[in-house]
Design a protein around this motif. Structure first.
Motif, PDB file in Angstrom:
ATOM      1  N   GLN A  96       0.828  -1.022   0.184  1.00 19.13           N
ATOM      2  CA  GLN A  96      -0.155   0.197  -0.083  1.00 19.13           C
ATOM      3  C   GLN A  96       0.928   1.312   0.020  1.00 19.13           C
ATOM      4  O   GLN A  96       0.783   2.084   1.028  1.00 19.13           O
ATOM      5  N   HIS A  97       1.749   1.239  -1.200  1.00 19.40           N
ATOM      6  CA  HIS A  97       2.257   2.651  -1.230  1.00 19.40           C
ATOM      7  C   HIS A  97       1.592   3.946  -1.336  1.00 19.40           C
ATOM      8  O   HIS A  97       0.734   4.142  -2.024  1.00 19.40           O
ATOM      9  N   TRP A  98       1.758   4.871  -0.242  1.00 20.96           N
ATOM     10  CA  TRP A  98       1.106   5.932  -0.108  1.00 20.96           C
ATOM     11  C   TRP A  98       1.117   6.752  -1.227  1.00 20.96           C
ATOM     12  O   TRP A  98      -0.045   7.546  -1.671  1.00 20.96           O
ATOM     13  N   GLU A  99       2.198   6.812  -2.124  1.00 15.79           N
ATOM     14  CA  GLU A  99       2.248   7.661  -3.237  1.00 15.79           C
ATOM     15  C   GLU A  99       1.606   7.408  -4.388  1.00 15.79           C
ATOM     16  O   GLU A  99       1.450   8.052  -5.457  1.00 15.79           O
ATOM     17  N   PHE A 100       1.026   6.129  -4.509  1.00  9.38           N
ATOM     18  CA  PHE A 100       0.210   5.636  -5.867  1.00  9.38           C
ATOM     19  C   PHE A 100      -1.181   5.385  -5.733  1.00  9.38           C
ATOM     20  O   PHE A 100      -1.625   4.658  -6.492  1.00  9.38           O
ATOM     21  N   GLY A 101      -1.793   6.074  -4.904  1.00  5.91           N
ATOM     22  CA  GLY A 101      -3.422   6.234  -5.133  1.00  5.91           C
ATOM     23  C   GLY A 101      -3.957   6.341  -3.392  1.00  5.91           C
ATOM     24  O   GLY A 101      -3.235   6.211  -2.452  1.00  5.91           O
ATOM     25  N   THR A 102      -5.140   6.270  -3.429  1.00  6.25           N
ATOM     26  CA  THR A 102      -5.670   6.335  -2.001  1.00  6.25           C
ATOM     27  C   THR A 102      -6.195   5.035  -1.652  1.00  6.25           C
ATOM     28  O   THR A 102      -5.776   3.874  -2.217  1.00  6.25           O
ATOM     29  N   TYR A 103      -6.469   4.876  -0.254  1.00  4.74           N
ATOM     30  CA  TYR A 103      -6.726   3.556   0.278  1.00  4.74           C
ATOM     31  C   TYR A 103      -8.403   3.111   0.208  1.00  4.74           C
ATOM     32  O   TYR A 103      -8.921   2.384   1.207  1.00  4.74           O
ATOM     33  N   LEU A 162     -10.504  -2.282  -7.858  1.00  2.00           N
ATOM     34  CA  LEU A 162     -11.030  -0.903  -8.025  1.00  2.00           C
ATOM     35  C   LEU A 162     -11.278  -0.358  -9.203  1.00  2.00           C
ATOM     36  O   LEU A 162     -10.312  -0.594 -10.101  1.00  2.00           O
ATOM     37  N   ASP A 163     -12.483   0.554  -9.384  1.00  2.00           N
ATOM     38  CA  ASP A 163     -12.593   1.192 -10.780  1.00  2.00           C
ATOM     39  C   ASP A 163     -11.332   2.119 -11.050  1.00  2.00           C
ATOM     40  O   ASP A 163     -10.782   2.214 -11.937  1.00  2.00           O
ATOM     41  N   ASN A 164     -10.863   2.982  -9.816  1.00  2.00           N
ATOM     42  CA  ASN A 164      -9.747   3.881 -10.077  1.00  2.00           C
ATOM     43  C   ASN A 164      -9.188   3.982  -8.632  1.00  2.00           C
ATOM     44  O   ASN A 164      -9.762   4.710  -7.582  1.00  2.00           O
ATOM     45  N   VAL A 165      -8.074   3.614  -8.497  1.00  2.00           N
ATOM     46  CA  VAL A 165      -7.340   3.786  -7.330  1.00  2.00           C
ATOM     47  C   VAL A 165      -7.041   5.163  -6.763  1.00  2.00           C
ATOM     48  O   VAL A 165      -6.664   5.553  -5.536  1.00  2.00           O
ATOM     49  N   HIS A 166      -6.998   6.267  -7.512  1.00  2.00           N
ATOM     50  CA  HIS A 166      -6.883   7.453  -7.048  1.00  2.00           C
ATOM     51  C   HIS A 166      -8.171   8.254  -6.553  1.00  2.00           C
ATOM     52  O   HIS A 166      -8.100   9.314  -6.342  1.00  2.00           O
ATOM     53  N   ASP A 167      -9.171   7.417  -6.857  1.00  2.00           N
ATOM     54  CA  ASP A 167     -10.406   7.871  -6.200  1.00  2.00           C
ATOM     55  C   ASP A 167     -10.704   7.159  -5.020  1.00  2.00           C
ATOM     56  O   ASP A 167     -11.160   6.064  -5.057  1.00  2.00           O
ATOM     57  N   ASP A 168     -11.103   7.970  -3.950  1.00  2.00           N
ATOM     58  CA  ASP A 168     -11.098   7.642  -2.868  1.00  2.00           C
ATOM     59  C   ASP A 168     -12.667   7.007  -2.557  1.00  2.00           C
ATOM     60  O   ASP A 168     -12.811   6.043  -1.732  1.00  2.00           O
ATOM     61  N   ALA A 169     -13.550   7.400  -3.409  1.00  2.00           N
ATOM     62  CA  ALA A 169     -15.020   6.850  -3.390  1.00  2.00           C
ATOM     63  C   ALA A 169     -15.133   5.933  -4.462  1.00  2.00           C
ATOM     64  O   ALA A 169     -16.163   5.210  -4.966  1.00  2.00           O
TER      65      ALA A 169
END
Length: 525
Positions: free
Chosen positions: A157-164, A497-504
């Protein structure tokens, strides 16, 4: 309303409140009821290492996640409570624990005297401040055969590459147990409390203070906290809790002081995980452990980092991994190169041979199935990445022999590290198809990463076509695995996930497999 539905609704209702709480504490606005101090439970709470009559509950007193100096270097007396209900009307245990500065004001309470196969709720208190409420449970009695176990499996879970966002879905799934298989933190990236739009290679962690700050950064995430609050965890580490592709006492830099760095990283790992360990000799901290879920499952949680032989044929002038061909790297096939170390191998063999469990689960770091990057037609063919089990083929063969001779029921390997989903068959000789002379010995499910990126899917499809044991591969999506284990079968859902950069981001099933009792190998569901 059944228990799982009630748990789902309760978990979902807490997510919004938890997000607000974490945001406030991260910016220094959350205060105690007296209004005078920053909130001391900024990293939330966690539980883990469950037994039939006990579980570890954890927190860390930290008023400002990015400024440990804001918390006085004093020992705090932290009160705790464990209850049979979320409203704490039926408290079954309570006490006080010391949060000492020598261990980063972390608190590990081994709550004993609990009943088997029960859900509990817990919280901590410091002054007027009350922590978030966590939900945990004990495992079934040793003599029981539970109807099922719902298991979430995550890693990387690298902080730099997307949301959790994946952790939000883990919490909502209301699992009985979460297994985290390594790379909980990564050793580099700016110390900031928002996931960036793009990665910045900066601020590598080397010291104990660095690693403590890195865990604090990661643990401020509301979704990660929610996953910890939803169920107990069992955990192991991989390389990035210390440094990329290290093995035993050697890192990529060939730093003669690396063991000091590793000791600092291991100490910070202990300080931030709900582990039942004695905090001493952090340079050689033993974390491989065994957990039974009644007679349904036995978890053999392994450490394939600390005791392995040095990586074979590293790049000139450095340590770490490489991609090599056996004919040009004789060290690759050296029979003396181990992955687990002799003591852990013996411990695993004993645990397998004595296991009463229907399913024997090896929870470990990296892909065990052979994954050659070139076709393998004859002996000496192929190209292999040396940081995974492909870099230790003799150790893998020895482990397959142990599985065979132990006669342990239904071996199931769970893996992470490679940021890809894989469903695999494991035989003694991975270069040959399964046959009566090369029988299947185990099934492997490897999970993708929470955030960390991987190779293009087209390349993964090439790997699947070239390797007999790999039946499915998916590398272009982030997510987690959700397993349902019953006496008759184990099903695994690969959730993306559909989009790892989208928290929702929503989540969907990419593939599902089932393994039948007594028949190794994944079957597409």
């Amino acid at each position: 309303m059944d228990d799982q539905r009630r748990i789902f609704l309760a978990t979902a209702s807490r997510l919004g409140a938890l997000a607000a709480l974490t945001s406030a504490s991260a910016t220094g606005r959350a205060q105690n009821r007296d209004g005078g101090h920053a909130y001391p439970f900024s990293l939330g709470v966690a539980s883990g290492s469950p037994l039939p009559d006990a579980v570890i509950i954890w927190t860390r007193i930290l008023h400002d996640p990015l400024n440990a100096a804001a918390t006085p270097r004093l020992a705090f007396s932290v009160r705790w409570e464990m209850a049979e209900d979320e409203q704490f009307r039926r408290i079954v245990a309570k006490g006080a624990a010391s949060a000492a500065p020598e261990l980063a004001h972390s608190v590990h309470v081994d709550v004993t005297g609990l009943r088997p196969d029960r859900w509990y709720w817990y919280r901590f208190m410091l002054g007027d401040a009350v922590s978030p409420v966590g939900r945990t449970r004990t495992v079934p009695a040793a003599s029981g055969m539970p109807k099922q176990l719902k298991l979430a499996v995550a890693s990387c879970q690298h902080w730099e590459f997307g949301t959790y966002a994946a952790h939000r879905h883990i919490a909502a799934a209301a699992p009985d147990l979460v297994a985290f298989l390594g790379d909980y933190i990564y050793e580099w990236g700016p110390y900031q409390l928002r996931h960036p739009k793009s990665a910045v290679r900066a601020s590598e962690s080397f010291t104990l203070a660095d690693y403590r700050a890195r865990y604090a950064q990661y643990k401020t995430d509301a979704n990660l906290q929610a996953a910890h609050h939803a169920a107990p965890w069992i955990v192991t580490w991989d390389d990035h809790e210390v440094a990329n592709d290290y093995g035993n006492e050697q890192d990529e830099r060939l730093d003669p002081r690396f063991l000091q760095r590793r000791a600092a990283a291991y100490q910070a790992f202990y300080e931030h995980m709900p582990l039942r360990l004695t905090p001493r000799d952090f340079a050689h901290l033993r974390i491989y452990q065994r957990y039974d879920w009644g007679k349904l499952a036995r978890f053999h949680v392994l450490d394939d980092r600390q005791y392995r032989a040095d990586l074979a044929c590293p790049p000139p002038g450095r340590g770490g991994s490489n991609s090599v061909q056996p004919r040009t790297c004789p060290a690759l096939t050296d029979l003396g190169r181990g992955m687990l170390g002799r003591e852990q191998e013996q411990w695993l063999a004993q645990g397998l041979s004595s296991s009463p469990a229907r399913w024997n689960i090896l929870a470990q770091q990296t892909l065990m199935a052979q994954n050659s990057q070139l076709p393998v037609v004859k002996e000496g063919d192929g190209r292999f990445w040396t940081d995974g089990w492909d870099g230790y083929p003799a150790a893998r063969r020895k482990l397959m022999d142990t599985l065979h001779t132990s006669r342990a029921s239904n071996p199931l390997v769970l893996s992470g590290d490679v940021h890809s989903f894989f469903a695999c068959e494991l035989a003694r000789n991975p270069s040959r198809p399964a046959s009566p002379d090369n029988p299947l010995l185990a099934t492997e499910f490897c999970g993708t990463s929470i955030t960390s990126p991987s190779r293009p899917q087209t390349r993964t499809e090439q790997y699947v076509s070239m390797n007999h044991g790999i039946k499915y591969g998916r590398s272009d999506k982030r997510g987690y695995m959700l397993l349902t284990i019953t006496p008759s079968d184990t099903s695994a859902h690969f959730l993306v996930l559909d989009n790892v950069h989208d928290d929702a981001s929503p989540i969907a099933r990419a593939a599902a497999f089932v393994v039948r009792d007594g028949r190794a190998g994944p079957v597409r569901a």
